[in-house]
Design an enzyme around this catalytic site. Structure first.
Site, PDB file in Angstrom:
ATOM      1  N   CYS A  50       0.834  -1.203   0.000  1.00 24.14           N
ATOM      2  CA  CYS A  50       0.000   0.000   0.000  1.00 24.14           C
ATOM      3  C   CYS A  50       0.867   1.251   0.000  1.00 24.14           C
ATOM      4  CB  CYS A  50      -0.936   0.004   1.202  1.00 24.14           C
ATOM      5  SG  CYS A  50      -2.142   1.353   1.144  1.00 24.14           S
ATOM      6  N   SER A  66      -4.674  12.280  -3.229  1.00 24.82           N
ATOM      7  CA  SER A  66      -4.559  10.865  -3.547  1.00 24.82           C
ATOM      8  C   SER A  66      -4.216  10.703  -5.015  1.00 24.82           C
ATOM      9  CB  SER A  66      -5.886  10.168  -3.256  1.00 24.82           C
ATOM     10  OG  SER A  66      -5.927   8.887  -3.842  1.00 24.82           O
TER      11      SER A  66
END
Length: 583
Positions: A125, A485
Site C-alpha cells: 500500500c 490521492s
C-alpha cells in the site's frame, strides 16, 4: 562455509563469543549450515488492515524459498502500514505519511539489530512502497523490492439497480469515493451505494488505478530495485509466487557480486523512475517519494527536478483515474517493461543503470519482446499528450513549487483563474462541499495540512471525490499545502510550499484573492503585490496550534522538513559517517 569477513551477520554468527547468539538460532530449528550462510531479511508490511497487504504473508514464503535455493538463510519480519483507503477523510490520514518514516526506521532498526546481510522487501500500500525502498537505500545493502500486486477490478452486471453508467465497466475504490459525492447530491440511492460498495473491491491487492501504490510499483521496476514485470500480476494470481522465488534468488546473486542499493539508485535511475511516473499519468505523491528516496542516497533530486522531467515526458499509458484502464490491463499489455521500451525509443531512458538482476537496464530491455498495444500503452511517437501526466507549478503563491496531475485533462482545462475560498483544514472544506457552500469558478484553498502543520500532510480525496460526484470537478479548482490521492482528478494542486505552518504565502491568502493556475506554463500565482504580501505576513498570527502536543505525530511535526525535499525527518546520507554494510 561462507566467508563472512565483509558481511554484517558475522557479528552474530561467528566465533566462540557468539555461542549465546547461536543457541537462539538452534532454538528456532536452524542448523550449522543455515547459520554459516548469508542472512537475508525478508521484510513485509503484512497486516489485516486492508486488501493491499493481506497477501504479502503468502508471497514472503515464496521469497524465502528463493533465498534458500540461492544458499542463503531467510529471516522474515514485519513492519507497520497505514492504508490510505481506510485512513482517508478523517484523523487517521495524519498517520499516513508519518508511517512512511516509521516503516523505513523500523526496517533499518531490525536489519541493524540482527545484522542481516541483505533485504528483500515486500509492500502493498501507498506509503509502504517508498518506505521500504528508503530503508534499502539508507542501509545500502544488496536489496530487491517486490510489490504485493494490485486488486482486481470490480464489476456490476446487467440487472443491478444502479445507474446505467456503472453497468459492465471496471470499478475501483475511486468510484466509491465519487459515489459518496453523488449520493450526497441525491443522484445515487442508498440501495445503489450499497450494491457498489459490495462489488467495487473484489479481491486482495492495492487500489487498481494508477494511484500511489501502482505508481510506486512502476517506480520500483524503473529505478532498478525490482525485477522486470514483478509488479504487474494482480495480488490474487498465485503466479506472483514465481517472482517471489526469483527475487529471493536475485538477492543472493547481489550478495555474491556485492551490488548494493546505492549502486542501483543513482541520479540516472531516479530520472528513469520519474519518466515512468509521467508517461503513465501517475500519482502526484511520486513528487514527494522520489526526493525522499534520493535523500537516503545523498543525491540532490528535489520536486523541481522531478517536475522538469515530468514536463518533457510524453503521456502515453491510458490508466485510471485520468484514463480508462487499471493495473491488470497494463500487465496484460506487457507491463512496465514495454513502457520502458517505448521510452527508450524516444531516447528518454538511461540504459547504463544497474538493476536488481545484476544486469544494466539496457540489457534488461533487450530481452523484452512485447510491444505497445496501442490501447493501454500507446506508441511514444503518438502519445495521448506530448507532456507528462503530472506537472510542476511555481510562482508567488508557491515559491518552493507545487504539483498537479493533468492526465486526462484537455489543454483548456489546464488553465484556471478564480477567487479564493479559504478553509483552515480539510474537515471545513468537506463540510462546505457537502452543503454546496461554494460557487462555480472558485478556487478552494485548504491550508494547515502540510507535513508539519497538519501534522501529517493528509490527502484530500474525500473532498475532491465529493466535488467530482457533484459534477463540479471541472468547475472549481482546489489548492492545498497537503496532498492529493493518486485517485484524485480535476484541477487539484498539492504540495504548495512553503506550507502555511512555515509562513508560506498560502497562509496569507484571504477570501476573494484571485488565484491563477496554468499547468501549461507552470504558473501558480495570486494577485497580491509584494508590498501587500509583506504587510499580511507582518500581521500573521503564526502557525495554527494543533491538538498534537505529544506522541508520534508531535515528534513527526518537530522533525519533518518541507515537501520540496520529500518531507523527510533526518539529515540523510549527505552527513552520514558510516554505511551499515561496512561496520
Amino acid at each position: 562455509m561462507t566467508d563472512k569477513t565483509n558481511l554484517p551477520s558475522r557479528h552474530v554468527t561467528e566465533g566462540p563469543s557468539r555461542a549465546p547468539h547461536r543457541s537462539y538460532f538452534y532454538a528456532m530449528g536452524l542448523d550449522q549450515e543455515a547459520i554459516d550462510q548469508p542472512w537475508v531479511g525478508v521484510a513485509t508490511c503484512w497486516n489485516e488492515a486492508a486488501p493491499c497487504n493481506i497477501s504479502l504473508n503468502r508471497q514472503a514464503q515464496a521469497v524465502k524459498m528463493g533465498v534458500k535455493k540461492g544458499k542463503g538463510t531467510p529471516r522474515e519480519f514485519t513492519t507497520i502500514t497505514v492504508t490510505d483507503g481506510i485512513a482517508m477523510g478523517h484523523e487517521g490520514m495524519r498517520s499516513s505519511l508519518a508511517s512512511r518514516e516509521a516503516i523505513a526506521d523500523t526496517v533499518e532498526l531490525t536489519m541493524r539489530g540482527h545484522c542481516y546481510d541483505a533485504i528483500v522487501g515486500l509492500a502493498g500500500c501507498d506509503k509502504s512502497l517508498p518506505g521500504m525502498m528508503m530503508a534499502m537505500v539508507r542501509l545500502n545493502t544488496p536489496s530487491v523490492f517486490i510489490y504485493g500486486g494490485s486488486i482486481l477490478p470490480g464489476r456490476v452486471h446487467a440487472g443491478a439497480d444502479v445507474p446505467a453508467e456503472y453497468i459492465g465497466r471496471d470499478l475501483t475504490v475511486q468510484d466509491m469515493f465519487e459515489a459518496v459525492g453523488r449520493h450526497q447530491n441525491g443522484d445515487l440511492s442508498d440501495a445503489a451505494l450499497e450494491i457498489l460498495e459490495r462489488v467495487a473491491c473484489p479481491s486482495a491487492g492495492a487500489c487498481g488505478g494508477q494511484f500511489t501504490a501502482n505508481t510506486m510499483a512502476c517506480v520500483s521496476e524503473a529505478i532498478g530495485l525490482a525485477l522486470m514485470n514483478s509488479s504487474g500480476a494482480p495480488a490474487p494470481y498465485e503466479s506472483r509466487d514465481q517472482y517471489g522465488v526469483a527475487s529471493g534468488e536475485a538477492v543472493m546473486n547481489l550478495i555474491a557480486k556485492n551490488i548494493r542499493a546505492r549502486d542501483v539508485v543513482t541520479r540516472k535511475s531516479l530520472e528513469n523512475a520519474a519518466r515512468v511516473v509521467a508517461c503513465t499519468g501517475g500519482s502526484t505523491n511520486a513528487g514527494l517519494h522520489l526526493p525522499a528516496i534520493a535523500h537516503e542516497a545523498g543525491i540532490d533530486f528535489d520536486l523541481s527536478d522531478v517536475c522538469d522531467i515530468f514536463r518533457d515526458t510524453p503521456y502515453f499509458v491510458d490508466l485510471k483515474p485520468g484514463g480508462q484502464y487499471v493495473a491488470k490491463d497494463l500487465y496484460e499489455a506487457g507491463g512496465v517493461p514495454v513502457v520502458l521500451k517505448e521510452l527508450r525509443k524516444a531516447g528518454l531512458i538511461h540504459e547504463d543503470c544497474m538493476t536488481a538482476t545484476g544486469r544494466v537496464m539496457g540489457e534488461e530491455l533487450d530481452m523484452i519482446k512485447g510491444e505497445a498495444d496501442g490501447r493501454v500503452i500507446y506508441s511514444v511517437e503518438t502519445p495521448i499528450t506530448k507532456t507528462g501526466g503530472v506537472v510542476g507549478l511555481k510562482g508567488n503563491l508557491a515559491p518552493e513549487g507545487a504539483i498537479v496531475k493533468v492526465a486526462g485533462m484537455t489543454a483548456d482545462e489546464q488553465v484556471f483563474s478564480g477567487p479564493a475560498r479559504v478553509f483552515e483544514c480539510e474537515e471545513d472544506a468537506f463540510e462546505a462541499v457537502k452543503a454546496r457552500e461554494y460557487e462555480e469558478g472558485e478556487v478552494l484553498v485548504i491550508r494547515n495540512e502540510g507535513p508539519a502543520g497538519g501534522p501529517g500532510m493528509r490527502e484530500m480525496l474525500s473532498t475532491t471525490a465529493a466535488l467530482s460526484g457533484q459534477g463540479m470537478g471541472k468547475k472549481v479548482a482546489l489548492i492545498t499545502d497537503g496532498r492529493f490521492s493518486g485517485a484524485t482528478r480535476g484541477f487539484c494542486v498539492g504540495h504548495v510550499g512553503p506550507e502555511a505552518a512555515h509562513g508560506g504565502p498560502i497562509a496569507m491568502l484571504q477570501n476573494g484573492d484571485i488565484i491563477t493556475m496554468n499547468a501549461i506554463t507552470g504558473e501558480l500565482s495570486v494577485n497580491i503585490s509584494d508590498d501587500d504580501m509583506t504587510a499580511r505576513r507582518a500581521a500573521w498570527a503564526g502557525p495554527r496550534e494543533t491538538i498534537y502536543a505529544s506522541g508520534a505525530l508531535w515528534k513527526y511535526s518537530q522533525l519533518v522538513g518541507g515537501a520540496r525535499l520529500g518531507a523527510t525527518t533526518h539529515p540523510g546520507a549527505r552527513v552520514e559517517r558510516h554505511i551499515y554494510m561496512d561496520l
